[in-house]
Enzyme design. Structure first.
Site, PDB file in Angstrom:
ATOM      1  N   ASP A 104      11.968   3.531   3.200  1.00  0.00           N
ATOM      2  CA  ASP A 104      11.790   2.125   3.565  1.00  0.00           C
ATOM      3  C   ASP A 104      13.141   1.555   4.015  1.00  0.00           C
ATOM      4  O   ASP A 104      14.202   2.132   3.768  1.00  0.00           O
ATOM      5  CB  ASP A 104      11.277   1.326   2.353  1.00  0.00           C
ATOM      6  N   TYR A 136      -0.051  -6.789  17.597  1.00  0.00           N
ATOM      7  CA  TYR A 136      -0.472  -6.149  16.339  1.00  0.00           C
ATOM      8  C   TYR A 136      -1.722  -5.309  16.595  1.00  0.00           C
ATOM      9  O   TYR A 136      -1.779  -4.137  16.223  1.00  0.00           O
ATOM     10  CB  TYR A 136      -0.708  -7.189  15.238  1.00  0.00           C
ATOM     11  N   ASN A 189       3.040   4.647   7.080  1.00  0.00           N
ATOM     12  CA  ASN A 189       2.469   3.417   6.545  1.00  0.00           C
ATOM     13  C   ASN A 189       3.265   2.165   6.918  1.00  0.00           C
ATOM     14  O   ASN A 189       2.704   1.072   6.972  1.00  0.00           O
ATOM     15  CB  ASN A 189       2.390   3.554   5.011  1.00  0.00           C
ATOM     16  N   LYS A 249      -1.921  -1.186  16.529  1.00  0.00           N
ATOM     17  CA  LYS A 249      -2.825  -0.472  15.632  1.00  0.00           C
ATOM     18  C   LYS A 249      -3.868   0.336  16.422  1.00  0.00           C
ATOM     19  O   LYS A 249      -4.330   1.380  15.964  1.00  0.00           O
ATOM     20  CB  LYS A 249      -3.496  -1.453  14.660  1.00  0.00           C
ATOM     21  N   THR A 285       5.283  -9.699   5.742  1.00  0.00           N
ATOM     22  CA  THR A 285       5.547 -10.391   6.993  1.00  0.00           C
ATOM     23  C   THR A 285       4.350 -11.214   7.490  1.00  0.00           C
ATOM     24  O   THR A 285       4.373 -11.708   8.619  1.00  0.00           O
ATOM     25  CB  THR A 285       5.932  -9.343   8.064  1.00  0.00           C
ATOM     26  N   MET A 304       0.821  -1.216   0.000  1.00  0.00           N
ATOM     27  CA  MET A 304       0.000   0.000   0.000  1.00  0.00           C
ATOM     28  C   MET A 304       0.856   1.267   0.000  1.00  0.00           C
ATOM     29  O   MET A 304       0.454   2.290  -0.556  1.00  0.00           O
ATOM     30  CB  MET A 304      -0.918  -0.023   1.215  1.00  0.00           C
ATOM     31  N   ASP A 343      14.636   3.320   8.861  1.00  0.00           N
ATOM     32  CA  ASP A 343      14.029   2.385   9.814  1.00  0.00           C
ATOM     33  C   ASP A 343      13.174   3.250  10.732  1.00  0.00           C
ATOM     34  O   ASP A 343      13.698   4.049  11.523  1.00  0.00           O
ATOM     35  CB  ASP A 343      15.115   1.659  10.613  1.00  0.00           C
TER      36      ASP A 343
HETATM   37  N1  LIG Z   1      -2.035  -6.086   4.149  1.00  0.00           N
HETATM   38  C1  LIG Z   1      -3.001  -6.052   5.034  1.00  0.00           C
HETATM   39  O1  LIG Z   1      -3.829  -6.970   5.109  1.00  0.00           O
HETATM   40  C2  LIG Z   1      -3.166  -4.872   5.962  1.00  0.00           C
HETATM   41  C3  LIG Z   1      -4.405  -4.675   6.560  1.00  0.00           C
HETATM   42  C4  LIG Z   1      -4.575  -3.598   7.432  1.00  0.00           C
HETATM   43  C5  LIG Z   1      -3.521  -2.732   7.685  1.00  0.00           C
HETATM   44  N2  LIG Z   1      -2.320  -2.956   7.090  1.00  0.00           N
HETATM   45  C6  LIG Z   1      -1.249  -2.000   7.384  1.00  0.00           C
HETATM   46  O2  LIG Z   1      -0.944  -1.262   6.217  1.00  0.00           O
HETATM   47  C7  LIG Z   1       0.448  -0.912   6.187  1.00  0.00           C
HETATM   48  C8  LIG Z   1       1.064  -1.379   4.881  1.00  0.00           C
HETATM   49  O3  LIG Z   1       0.949  -2.786   4.782  1.00  0.00           O
HETATM   50  P1  LIG Z   1       1.215  -3.602   3.430  1.00  0.00           P
HETATM   51  O4  LIG Z   1       0.113  -4.580   3.281  1.00  0.00           O
HETATM   52  O5  LIG Z   1       1.497  -2.685   2.327  1.00  0.00           O
HETATM   53  O6  LIG Z   1       2.515  -4.415   3.876  1.00  0.00           O
HETATM   54  P2  LIG Z   1       3.908  -4.719   3.151  1.00  0.00           P
HETATM   55  O7  LIG Z   1       4.591  -5.728   3.988  1.00  0.00           O
HETATM   56  O8  LIG Z   1       3.696  -5.000   1.704  1.00  0.00           O
HETATM   57  O9  LIG Z   1       4.651  -3.310   3.243  1.00  0.00           O
HETATM   58  C9  LIG Z   1       5.161  -2.810   4.440  1.00  0.00           C
HETATM   59  C10 LIG Z   1       6.426  -2.029   4.120  1.00  0.00           C
HETATM   60  O10 LIG Z   1       6.931  -1.507   5.359  1.00  0.00           O
HETATM   61  C11 LIG Z   1       8.324  -1.673   5.353  1.00  0.00           C
HETATM   62  N3  LIG Z   1       8.841  -1.713   6.715  1.00  0.00           N
HETATM   63  C12 LIG Z   1       8.706  -2.689   7.645  1.00  0.00           C
HETATM   64  N4  LIG Z   1       9.366  -2.370   8.755  1.00  0.00           N
HETATM   65  C13 LIG Z   1       9.922  -1.149   8.542  1.00  0.00           C
HETATM   66  C14 LIG Z   1      10.732  -0.284   9.316  1.00  0.00           C
HETATM   67  N5  LIG Z   1      11.124  -0.620  10.560  1.00  0.00           N
HETATM   68  N6  LIG Z   1      11.105   0.903   8.783  1.00  0.00           N
HETATM   69  C15 LIG Z   1      10.737   1.235   7.526  1.00  0.00           C
HETATM   70  N7  LIG Z   1      10.003   0.448   6.726  1.00  0.00           N
HETATM   71  C16 LIG Z   1       9.603  -0.733   7.240  1.00  0.00           C
HETATM   72  C17 LIG Z   1       8.551  -2.990   4.613  1.00  0.00           C
HETATM   73  O11 LIG Z   1       9.896  -3.094   4.149  1.00  0.00           O
HETATM   74  C18 LIG Z   1       7.519  -2.904   3.509  1.00  0.00           C
HETATM   75  O12 LIG Z   1       8.038  -2.293   2.349  1.00  0.00           O
HETATM   76  C19 LIG Z   1       1.039  -1.542   7.433  1.00  0.00           C
HETATM   77  O13 LIG Z   1       1.116  -0.582   8.464  1.00  0.00           O
HETATM   78  C20 LIG Z   1       0.059  -2.629   7.796  1.00  0.00           C
HETATM   79  O14 LIG Z   1       0.105  -2.962   9.151  1.00  0.00           O
HETATM   80  C21 LIG Z   1      -2.119  -4.005   6.236  1.00  0.00           C
END
Ligand SMILES: NC(=O)c1ccc[n+]([C@@H]2O[C@H](COP(=O)([O-])OP(=O)(O)OC[C@H]3O[C@@H](n4cnc5c(N)ncnc54)[C@H](O)[C@@H]3O)[C@@H](O)[C@H]2O)c1
Length: 250
Positions: free
Chosen positions: A36, A155, A89, A159, A193, A17, A62
């Protein structure tokens, strides 16, 4: 263009996202810092944006490390002089463990998902105050509103922290012209993850609770983030926007 002349920083923008949001922001005229941990993937997103005629630069960040936030914001201000939009994000999942009471995992999840957003807000607000305001969008989740099976409680706790932190900062920073809102995605493509929640059988069960009857797409979240980032939402702060196909309405 809905973000013309704006400068945006998106964390976790190397995939999912965050990447969808960075691409959309650039198409809408923003200069975007793609931040990232993942250098190769993050640089590829920034290159792709530039190749499509947009403006982006990659920054290794980070989000749990305050020194790296200071460096990222300093680099952004040196290059573009202002910060108008911050999207917190970046996040990690809680579904890749069988030990739902793992203490080390609690610490890690809270460090990235909660402390990471706090640090972003702290340094983002300071930058936005220099130019009279801005918009911060924090990625929470349906997990910030309700409990779930097969997910480490950190988690949900992280959130939930993002949800109320958002409202707290919205109240504190209104006078400074800084709006702060949270976006709560539901069933989306799995995170890098993810564990149990990437399992098709588990996802099918979750789908039973989604009134729209399908999973969402990263771009559908990005469009909600864009609305809150842009001046179209100029009188909205402290709000939570559920992008969940109706999951939380049940
Ligand atoms: N995918 C889902 O089902 C879902 C649902 C609800 C909320 N979310 C939330 O939406 C956000 C984006 O999720 P996504 O689905 O795109 O996940 P994703 O794993 O595809 O992307 C997450 C990104 O965050 C980066 N990241 C992780 N730890 C980091 C750190 N310490 N510093 C900098 N970057 C870091 C990762 O490298 C990755 O590029 C997250 O906060 C997640 O919790 C996801």
């Amino acid at each position: 263009m809905r973000l013309r002349d704006k400068v945006a920083l998106v964390t976790g923008a190397a995939s999912g996202m965050g990447a969808a949001t960075a691409r959309l922001f650039a198409r809408e005229g923003a200069r975007v810092m793609v931040a990232d941990l993942l250098e190769e993937e993050g640089r590829a997103v920034a290159r792709e944006i530039a190749g499509a005629g947009g403006t982006a630069r990659f920054q290794r960040l980070d989000v749990a490390d305050e020194g790296q936030w200071e460096a990222a914001i300093a680099a952004l201000l040196a290059e573009w002089g202002r910060l108008d939009v911050l999207v917190n994000n970046a996040g990690i999942s809680g579904s890749a463990t069988n030990d739902l009471y793992d203490t080390a995992l609690w610490d890690r999840i809270m460090a990235v998902n909660a402390r990471g957003v706090f640090l972003g807000v702290k340094h983002g607000v300071a930058a936005m105050r220099r130019t009279g305001g801005g918009s911060i969008v924090n990625l929470s989740s349906i997990s910030g509103n309700v409990g779930q099976k097969r997910i480490h409680c950190a988690y949900n706790a992280s959130k939930g922290a993002v949800r109320i932190l958002t409202k707290s900062v919205a109240v504190q920073e209104g006078e400074a012209g800084i709006r702060v809102n949270s976006v709560h995605p539901g069933l989306m493509p799995p995170m890098r993850t993810s564990g149990a929640t990437a399992d098709p059988a588990v996802r099918a069960k979750m789908l039973e609770h989604v009134p729209l009857g399908r999973a969402g797409e990263a771009e559908e979240v990005a469009r909600a983030v864009l609305f809150l980032a842009s001046d179209e939402s100029s009188y909205i702060t402290g709000a939570e926007l559920h992008v969940d196909g109706g999951y939380l309405a049940c």
